[in-house]
Motif scaffolding. Structure first.
Motif, PDB file in Angstrom:
ATOM      1  N   CYS A 167       7.233  40.635  -4.687  1.00 12.24           N
ATOM      2  CA  CYS A 167       7.685  40.161  -3.364  1.00 12.24           C
ATOM      3  C   CYS A 167       9.199  39.948  -3.368  1.00 12.24           C
ATOM      4  CB  CYS A 167       7.013  38.837  -3.005  1.00 12.24           C
ATOM      5  SG  CYS A 167       5.292  38.989  -2.586  1.00 12.24           S
TER       6      CYS A 167
ATOM      7  N   HIS B  55      11.051  43.209  -3.193  1.00  7.76           N
ATOM      8  CA  HIS B  55      11.062  43.752  -1.826  1.00  7.76           C
ATOM      9  C   HIS B  55      12.049  42.991  -0.952  1.00  7.76           C
ATOM     10  CE1 HIS B  55       8.038  46.714  -2.258  1.00  7.76           C
ATOM     11  NE2 HIS B  55       7.050  45.890  -2.502  1.00  7.76           N
TER      12      HIS B  55
ATOM     13  N   ARG C 182       8.647  33.577  14.223  1.00 10.46           N
ATOM     14  CA  ARG C 182       7.420  33.763  13.437  1.00 10.46           C
ATOM     15  C   ARG C 182       7.186  32.637  12.446  1.00 10.46           C
ATOM     16  NH1 ARG C 182       6.269  39.872  11.812  1.00 10.46           N
ATOM     17  NH2 ARG C 182       6.025  40.678  13.907  1.00 10.46           N
TER      18      ARG C 182
ATOM     19  N   TYR D 190      -4.607  36.175   6.374  1.00 11.46           N
ATOM     20  CA  TYR D 190      -3.407  35.843   5.597  1.00 11.46           C
ATOM     21  C   TYR D 190      -2.997  37.033   4.738  1.00 11.46           C
ATOM     22  CZ  TYR D 190      -0.220  34.089   2.171  1.00 11.46           C
ATOM     23  OH  TYR D 190       0.891  33.948   1.386  1.00 11.46           O
TER      24      TYR D 190
ATOM     25  N   TYR E  87       0.616  38.562   2.366  1.00 11.99           N
ATOM     26  CA  TYR E  87       1.970  38.277   1.883  1.00 11.99           C
ATOM     27  C   TYR E  87       2.946  39.156   2.648  1.00 11.99           C
ATOM     28  CZ  TYR E  87      -0.181  35.891  -2.058  1.00 11.99           C
ATOM     29  OH  TYR E  87      -0.889  35.030  -2.833  1.00 11.99           O
TER      30      TYR E  87
ATOM     31  N   LYS F 164       5.987  39.939   2.273  1.00 12.59           N
ATOM     32  CA  LYS F 164       6.880  40.829   1.529  1.00 12.59           C
ATOM     33  C   LYS F 164       6.145  41.774   0.583  1.00 12.59           C
ATOM     34  CE  LYS F 164      10.867  39.499   3.172  1.00 12.59           C
ATOM     35  NZ  LYS F 164      11.538  40.434   4.123  1.00 12.59           N
ATOM     36  N   LEU F 165       4.863  41.971   0.807  1.00 13.26           N
ATOM     37  CA  LEU F 165       4.126  43.000   0.073  1.00 13.26           C
ATOM     38  C   LEU F 165       3.710  44.069   1.067  1.00 13.26           C
ATOM     39  CD1 LEU F 165       1.550  41.282  -2.313  1.00 13.26           C
ATOM     40  CD2 LEU F 165       3.786  42.172  -2.870  1.00 13.26           C
ATOM     41  N   THR F 166       3.509  45.282   0.566  1.00  9.81           N
ATOM     42  CA  THR F 166       2.922  46.293   1.438  1.00  9.81           C
ATOM     43  C   THR F 166       1.403  46.082   1.405  1.00  9.81           C
ATOM     44  OG1 THR F 166       2.590  47.892  -0.330  1.00  9.81           O
ATOM     45  CG2 THR F 166       4.732  47.933   0.776  1.00  9.81           C
TER      46      THR F 166
ATOM     47  N   PHE G  89      -0.985  44.686  -1.671  1.00 10.92           N
ATOM     48  CA  PHE G  89      -1.906  43.565  -1.490  1.00 10.92           C
ATOM     49  C   PHE G  89      -3.311  43.953  -1.971  1.00 10.92           C
ATOM     50  CE2 PHE G  89      -4.964  41.236   1.223  1.00 10.92           C
ATOM     51  CZ  PHE G  89      -4.664  39.951   0.810  1.00 10.92           C
TER      52      PHE G  89
ATOM     53  N   LEU H 231       5.695  47.041   4.810  1.00 12.42           N
ATOM     54  CA  LEU H 231       5.563  45.615   4.487  1.00 12.42           C
ATOM     55  C   LEU H 231       4.640  44.936   5.506  1.00 12.42           C
ATOM     56  CD1 LEU H 231       9.207  44.507   3.541  1.00 12.42           C
ATOM     57  CD2 LEU H 231       7.297  44.974   2.016  1.00 12.42           C
TER      58      LEU H 231
ATOM     59  N   GLU I 101       4.736  42.185   6.900  1.00 14.58           N
ATOM     60  CA  GLU I 101       5.381  41.419   7.979  1.00 14.58           C
ATOM     61  C   GLU I 101       5.505  42.234   9.262  1.00 14.58           C
ATOM     62  OE1 GLU I 101       9.090  40.276   6.220  1.00 14.58           O
ATOM     63  OE2 GLU I 101       9.955  42.276   6.382  1.00 14.58           O
TER      64      GLU I 101
ATOM     65  N   TYR J 299       3.061  44.172  10.437  1.00 18.23           N
ATOM     66  CA  TYR J 299       1.736  44.498  10.979  1.00 18.23           C
ATOM     67  C   TYR J 299       1.408  43.681  12.228  1.00 18.23           C
ATOM     68  CZ  TYR J 299       0.630  46.672   6.429  1.00 18.23           C
ATOM     69  OH  TYR J 299       0.617  47.437   5.314  1.00 18.23           O
TER      70      TYR J 299
END
Lengths: 565, 243
Positions: A15, A18, A480, B84, B86, B88-90, B94, B129, B131, B133
């Motif tokens: 994370c 990224h 957000r 839920y 993360y 900053k993950l794709t 995940f 990422l 975020e 979606y």
């Protein structure tokens, strides 16, 4: 199979990678501004510490120098330790018991103690980096003034790392215990503990000020001894802060063996208590978590709406929609103890200090001291006020984010919504800060013209700080995010903080300083002072305040009108 | 597969779930219905170990969720009402993470991710990422993650919120296939048509108490021969007059 803890750590690193590569998509200007600001703050702190320590190295302190520097280092690490403990405990509570990630991970086959250690590591990094960033200038300044060898600098970084561990693991254990044992809200209990500690510290500090004040009337030697006597408790050999201070001192003196012994002491104790925490988590974490989730029912009911109805009546001249928004914001603020308790703590401490001013006899002493203290008080009030607007007012519009559809569907212009926040900030901050200034002025027996000047300065400051916080909050919203602490730590929040500090410095220097400085130095006649310098300063301060109020609001209005949610 | 015995959960003085006893065998899709605030989410959170029962116990595949949480959690999956992820993950990272968390070997993990990606049509955004979606995209990724380790019991809170009709159809098919493979699906929903279409048995909770449980036909009988599930629901929960 890889252990869950290992997997979680790797996940976090991924994370972070990224997030770093995501920086490419941020504006270069934003990155440059943040870097310049951070360097500026860092350089300012460094120069301040370096000059302070160089002053102590002068001849007038011969014989005392070592003792004074030792006490200062111990006090520095002691303060840092207490702050880190509470900061870790409060952040750990959110991280261990309230985050969405924890709920997600709790429903997976992750052993409790591994989940605890993972979240504790996150807490340690999150709560410690800012303190360490601010502490580093002091350590570098100490090394420079002591002409420390090169290995002092990497060595001091290791000492810091080892030192940060203990308050973090203690904070984690305290959070586990509070969540498991205490029946009330853990966040409230931890905040109360922090409040009590801060209050105790302020009483202690008042004692030091008293000693400082009394000492000034005696010889230099007596004065230093009296102040040092009050600070001796930070040198208790059982305190980890003392070990860290000793390690840094020894590193600077080139005594590597002794420095290593104290660092080792910090590290082994940190790891030992880390193990104690992990062991405690096996028994306490899951049950504590379930207790925290299962708590409620008693606090949710609103007992009375009378104060809000009275407030609504008091705002009779204000447009209905604006009035409703104001009352909604006041209700939201007052019903969230996490919000108002922090404000109450800081302003409450100032109030305690101001009410004790007569104990120091500043009011009957020289004009120099009463004016100096009065000027310092307006500085302290304004800076506390700017912290308040940065922490609570700036995120207000962002916090509407997830509920934006509610306000978005109302027959209400966005301009009105934004100005509603501005008036809320202005009214709230003026009532508090003007109350404090009146208290300080009465205690110091400031003449009426001085009181009037202070009232005007405070009004200008409240308007400027509210305009900056609301305007920049609209220019840089984070719709957000629900956590105000995270909203504040973004670019907009940092910019608001720096601009607010600069604005406070300028306004106090222009509006209040000429009056007090002229009375302190006695170089100007009353006619000169009242006829030229004070009106001139006030006019300039008014101009700066209008700019600080209306430019951000104008920019905010334009940006806010374009927001899509 | 899921055994709830005399479960009681209180929040302060409010009793959210009151002496709930329920057994859902393997190979059954159980729909859990109830008005707002009836205790559905509390029951679900207790089933997956996020809340601790004040009385009674929950057994998942024979494992007590309080005493043997790791063993119980290894065989269940949970899809919460608010997905839920993360930020900053794709989505792919995940899914990899969740697969590894359950100890899936690389080949099997890759094969499952591939299959679920195709089935839930995640391909277009899986390498972005999270975020970025939408709610529906997040929900699809969460559903895929919940199916990676072939859970024996899938516990779902409002599964259809935010899904487009096509994905909703796919998810319904997946739930039925799981049941055919002897897994258990415990689903809380407000969408009565989904319950009516999919459920083998339906339980209705009101004010924390299980007021009715049975097949659609049994519930019809209990509600005095009402025809649709909506009518039955309103009759059983005593909200008929509110219409």
């Amino acid at each position: 199979m890889t252990s869950p803890l290992n997997l979680l750590i790797r996940l976090r690193l991924r994370c972070a990678r990224h997030a770093v590569s995501d920086l490419r998509h941020h504006s270069v200007l934003k990155i440059v501004v943040i870097t310049v600001m951070a360097s500026g703050i860092w350089a300012f702190l460094y120069i301040m510490f370096r000059d302070g320590l160089s002053y102590l190295n002068r001849e007038m302190f011969t014989g005392f120098k070592e003792v004074v520097v030792s006490v200062i280092l111990s006090l520095f690490f002691f303060t840092l330790m207490v702050l880190l403990f509470f900061s870790n405990a409060i952040i750990a509570y959110g991280s261990l018991f309230r985050s969405q990630e924890t709920a997600f991970l709790f429903a997976r086959p992750v052993p409790d103690w591994q989940l605890y250690l993972y979240k504790l590591g996150e807490t340690l990094l999150f709560s410690s980096w800012a303190f360490l960033f601010l502490a580093l200038p002091m350590i570098v300044a100490y090394g420079v003034t002591q002409r420390a060898p090169w290995h002092y600098y990497p060595g001091a970084a290791v000492v810091f790392g080892a030192f940060a561990l203990l308050p973090a693991v203690w904070g984690g254990i305290a959070t586990l215990l509070v969540a498991r044992i205490v029946s009330g809200s853990p966040r409230r209990v931890l905040a109360t503990m922090a409040g009590v500690a801060l209050f105790g510290a302020s009483i202690w500090w008042l004692g030091i000020l008293q000693a400082f004040n009394e000492g000034m009337r005696s010889s230099g030697e007596m004065w230093i001894q009296s102040v040092i006597g009050h600070l001796r408790m930070t040198e208790n050999p059982l305190l980890p802060s003392r070990w860290a201070a000793a390690a840094v001192r020894d590193l600077a003196a080139g005594a590597l063996g002794r420095a290593w012994r104290n660092t080792w002491l910090l590290l082994t104790n940190g790891l030992f208590f880390g193990m104690v925490g992990a062991y405690a988590a096996r028994w306490l974490y899951a049950t504590g978590y379930q207790r925290v989730q299962g708590r409620g029912g008693r606090h949710g009911r609103v007992r009375t709406n009378l104060p809000y109805r009275i407030l609504e009546r008091l705002l009779f001249g204000v447009n209905t929609q604006m009035r409703l928004l104001l009352v909604k914001d006041v209700k939201t603020f007052l019903r969230d103890p996490a919000q108002w308790s922090q404000g109450l703590l800081f302003f409450g401490l100032l109030a305690v200090y101001f009410s004790n001013l007569r104990n120091f006899s500043y009011n009957i002493g020289s004009l120099f001291w009463s004016n100096f203290i009065s000027l310092m008080n307006i500085c302290a009030t304004s800076l506390t006020l700017s912290t308040f607007t940065c922490r609570f007012i700036f995120p207000l519009l962002s916090l509407e984010g997830r509920r934006f559809w509610i306000l978005g569907l109302l027959p209400l212009s966005r301009r009105k919504l934004m100005y509603g926040k501005f008036w809320f900030a202005l009214m709230g901050s003026f009532v508090i800060s003007e109350g404090l200034m009146i208290l300080s002025d009465v205690m110091l027996q400031v003449p009426p013209e001085g009181m009037l000047l202070h009232a005007g300065t405070v009004l200008m400051l409240c308007s400027g700080l509210s305009g900056l916080a609301v305007g920049l909050g609209a220019v840089y919203p984070n719709l957000r995010e629900d956590n105000p602490a995270k909203i504040v730590s973004g670019f907009g929040g940092t910019l608001n903080l720096v601009l607010s500090m600069l604005y406070v410095a300028m306004t106090v220097a222009l509006a209040a300083a000429p009056y007090h400085v002229s009375r302190m130095t006695d170089r100007l006649t009353h006619a000169e002072m009242m006829g030229r310098y004070i009106p001139g300063g006030l006019m300039l301060a008014l101009g700066v305040s209008m700019a600080a109020t209306f430019i951000p609001l104008w920019l905010g209005e334009r940006a806010f009108a374009r927001i899509e949610s | 597969m899921i055994s709830v015995e005399h479960l009681t959960k209180r929040f302060g003085t409010k009793v959210a779930v009151d002496d709930l006893t329920l057994h859902v065998p393997a190979g059954e899709l159980f729909a859990f219905l109830g008005p707002n605030g009836a205790g559905k989410t509390t029951t679900i959170k207790t089933l997956v170990g996020l809340l601790r029962p004040d009385a009674g116990r929950v057994l998942i595949a024979g494992h007590d969720i309080v005493r043997e949480p790791i063993a119980a959690k290894a065989v269940i999956s949970y899809i919460p009402d608010l997905p839920y992820l993360y930020d900053k993950l794709t989505g792919r990272e995940f899914l990899e993470f969740v697969g590894r968390m359950y100890g899936l070997d690389p080949a099997r993990r890759a094969e499952k991710i591939e299959r679920l990606t195709e089935r839930l049509e995640l391909g277009e955004f899986l390498d972005d990422l999270c975020e970025q979606y939408s709610h529906g995209m997040k929900q699809r990724v969460v559903i895929a993650a919940s199916l990676l380790h072939d859970p024996k019991a899938l516990i779902v809170d409002e599964p259809m919120v935010g899904l487009d009709p096509k994905t909703a159809r796919v998810v319904k098919d997946i739930f039925r296939e799981l049941v055919q493979d002897s897994a258990t699906v415990f689903m809380s929903t407000h969408t009565l048509s989904v319950a009516e279409e999919l459920a083998d048995r339906i339980g209705i909770i009101d004010r924390g108490r299980l007021v009715a449980v049975g097949t659609l036909d049994e519930l019809k009988e209990q509600a005095g021969g009402r025809r649709g599930l909506e009518e039955m629901f309103l009759k059983i929960t005593g909200r008929e007059e509110g219409r």
